[in-house]
Design a protein around this motif. Structure first.
Motif, PDB file in Angstrom:
ATOM      1  N   GLY A 149      26.804 -21.696 -74.856  1.00 22.24           N
ATOM      2  CA  GLY A 149      26.973 -20.389 -75.464  1.00 22.24           C
ATOM      3  C   GLY A 149      25.887 -19.435 -75.003  1.00 22.24           C
ATOM      4  N   ASP A 150      25.747 -18.333 -75.736  1.00 21.95           N
ATOM      5  CA  ASP A 150      24.739 -17.337 -75.387  1.00 21.95           C
ATOM      6  C   ASP A 150      24.030 -16.878 -76.647  1.00 21.95           C
ATOM      7  OD1 ASP A 150      27.497 -16.184 -75.718  1.00 21.95           O
ATOM      8  OD2 ASP A 150      26.354 -14.331 -75.879  1.00 21.95           O
ATOM      9  N   ASP A 151      22.800 -16.519 -76.476  1.00 20.46           N
ATOM     10  CA  ASP A 151      21.996 -16.029 -77.591  1.00 20.46           C
ATOM     11  C   ASP A 151      21.976 -14.511 -77.549  1.00 20.46           C
ATOM     12  OD1 ASP A 151      19.822 -16.878 -79.701  1.00 20.46           O
ATOM     13  OD2 ASP A 151      18.968 -15.212 -78.565  1.00 20.46           O
ATOM     14  N   ASN A 161      13.493 -14.585 -72.269  1.00 16.30           N
ATOM     15  CA  ASN A 161      14.948 -14.646 -72.324  1.00 16.30           C
ATOM     16  C   ASN A 161      15.436 -15.406 -71.093  1.00 16.30           C
ATOM     17  OD1 ASN A 161      17.513 -14.227 -73.340  1.00 16.30           O
ATOM     18  ND2 ASN A 161      17.770 -12.262 -72.315  1.00 16.30           N
ATOM     19  N   PRO A 162      15.521 -16.731 -71.180  1.00 17.64           N
ATOM     20  CA  PRO A 162      15.801 -17.538 -69.987  1.00 17.64           C
ATOM     21  C   PRO A 162      17.233 -17.376 -69.495  1.00 17.64           C
ATOM     22  CG  PRO A 162      15.804 -18.910 -71.957  1.00 17.64           C
ATOM     23  CD  PRO A 162      15.332 -17.557 -72.387  1.00 17.64           C
ATOM     24  N   PHE A 214      22.119 -22.696 -73.400  1.00 14.98           N
ATOM     25  CA  PHE A 214      22.090 -21.226 -73.409  1.00 14.98           C
ATOM     26  C   PHE A 214      22.290 -20.674 -72.000  1.00 14.98           C
ATOM     27  CE2 PHE A 214      19.241 -22.817 -76.713  1.00 14.98           C
ATOM     28  CZ  PHE A 214      19.645 -22.121 -77.842  1.00 14.98           C
ATOM     29  N   ILE A 215      23.182 -19.700 -71.898  1.00  9.15           N
ATOM     30  CA  ILE A 215      23.302 -18.908 -70.683  1.00  9.15           C
ATOM     31  C   ILE A 215      23.045 -17.452 -71.073  1.00  9.15           C
ATOM     32  CG2 ILE A 215      24.835 -18.118 -68.836  1.00  9.15           C
ATOM     33  CD1 ILE A 215      26.328 -20.726 -68.994  1.00  9.15           C
ATOM     34  N   ASN A 226      18.327 -10.780 -65.634  1.00  4.36           N
ATOM     35  CA  ASN A 226      18.487 -12.152 -65.127  1.00  4.36           C
ATOM     36  C   ASN A 226      19.786 -12.804 -65.588  1.00  4.36           C
ATOM     37  OD1 ASN A 226      17.386 -12.137 -67.756  1.00  4.36           O
ATOM     38  ND2 ASN A 226      16.567 -14.205 -67.518  1.00  4.36           N
ATOM     39  N   GLN A 227      20.890 -12.040 -65.555  1.00  2.00           N
ATOM     40  CA  GLN A 227      22.199 -12.642 -65.843  1.00  2.00           C
ATOM     41  C   GLN A 227      22.693 -13.372 -64.594  1.00  2.00           C
ATOM     42  OE1 GLN A 227      23.057  -8.538 -66.790  1.00  2.00           O
ATOM     43  NE2 GLN A 227      24.485  -9.257 -68.352  1.00  2.00           N
TER      44      GLN A 227
END
Length: 320
Positions: free
Chosen positions: A88-90, A100-101, A196-197, A204-205
């Motif tokens: 998922g994503d944060d 924000n990795p 996390f993506i 940095n997407q």
């Protein structure tokens, strides 16, 4: 070794957990969204948009979504996984400006769901809060040893990921993960490993092709676990929103159903913005589940305004 016994993909938009007679609340929020030029969008909305905006259409689409979620939940429980890996994503829930990795794994032993004060939540979010947070603070299990193994195996395979072993004080695990806990697992307690993506936030997407490579590396890392373990992998989020782009959604789903990876990795990154950016989670899980059969794919474009806003709800099942 660990075996991936099931793959799922699910939308988690608050609209999917809102009764159809309250969908207008989400449309009202769209009209206050400074990123949406609602009058301009209305000029390019589908020609048959009015047909999508009737009470009957809302009820029909809502029912289709609930049946799909119930089917995913039944498949997940029946598969009997020992651990559920949720990709998922944060959305500034756990990660803020400190870091924000691009890719990360949660490597702690427990997840904390901290519900917000309902008075601080918009009306359109309040009606779906039950699908995002428990009614009170809740802790449920993660799987630290497995997550640490997966992160180490990915790094050894030249795909570096960040790790987070604890939540920042006062910050809840995000709704991409609590939705799976509340709407798919329900009363069934199974450890969850959040992956996390960074879908939403520049700079940095990851690109679609990088997300696909990540999903492939994730599968290899899972399968390298030293003991017997039944693993389910779930993509949480998407598809296109807040403006529905059926062509974009259908390209992804056609690529998944037909196992045409080029259709998936060639999705235009420029269109993966706002809520549509969560398609990245599906791209990763499509790669993770590339070895499996696609048992079902459902798509319900849930429009909610004359400007074509809403969410392309999608639900998929992969079975080895």
């Amino acid at each position: 070794m660990a075996r991936i016994v099931l793959g799922l993909g699910t939308s988690h938009s608050p609209q999917v957990s809102t009764q159809p007679d309250q969908w207008h609340l989400h449309a009202e929020r769209d009209y206050t969204n400074p990123q949406l030029d609602m009058p301009l969008l209305e000029t390019s909305a589908p020609a048959d948009i009015a047909d999508h905006l009737t009470p009957e259409a809302y009820r029909k689409k809502h029912a289709e979504c609930q049946r799909a979620i119930a089917r995913l939940s039944a498949e997940l429980i029946a598969a009997g996984p020992d651990v559920v890996v949720v990709v998922g994503d944060d959305q500034r829930e756990l990660f803020l400006d400190e870091c924000n990795p691009t890719f990360a794994l949660y490597t702690g032993n427990a997840l904390l769901d901290i519900p917000p004060d309902p008075a601080t939540v918009l009306p359109s979010q309040q009606v779906a809060l039950w699908s995002r947070h428990a009614s009170s603070l809740e802790t449920y299990p993660a799987y630290a040893d497995f997550a640490l193994h997966v992160s180490a195996a990915m790094s050894a395979g030249d795909f570096d990921v960040a790790t987070a072993a604890k939540q920042f004080e006062g910050r809840s695990i995000g709704h991409a993960y609590t939705f799976v806990r509340l709407r798919l697992l329900g009363d069934t307690v199974v450890p969850i490993v959040p992956v996390f993506i960074n879908c939403y936030y520049p700079p940095n997407q990851p690109s679609p092709s990088r997300c696909f490579a990540f999903g492939s590396a994730l599968r290899r890392a899972i399968e390298s676990w030293h003991g017997d373990l039944r693993v389910a992998v779930i993509a949480s989020g998407g598809l296109s929103h807040f403006v529905i782009d059926e062509a974009l959604d259908r390209q992804l789903l056609r690529g998944i159903a037909e196992k045409r990876n080029a259709l998936i990795t060639s999705l235009p990154a420029a269109k993966l913005n706002s809520g549509s950016s969560e398609i990245r989670n599906w791209i990763a899980v499509a790669a993770t589940m590339e070895f499996a059969d696609v048992a079902s794919v459902d798509y319900v474009p849930c429009y909610r305004s004359p400007s074509g806003t809403g969410c392309g709800m999608a639900f998929a099942v992969w079975k080895p």
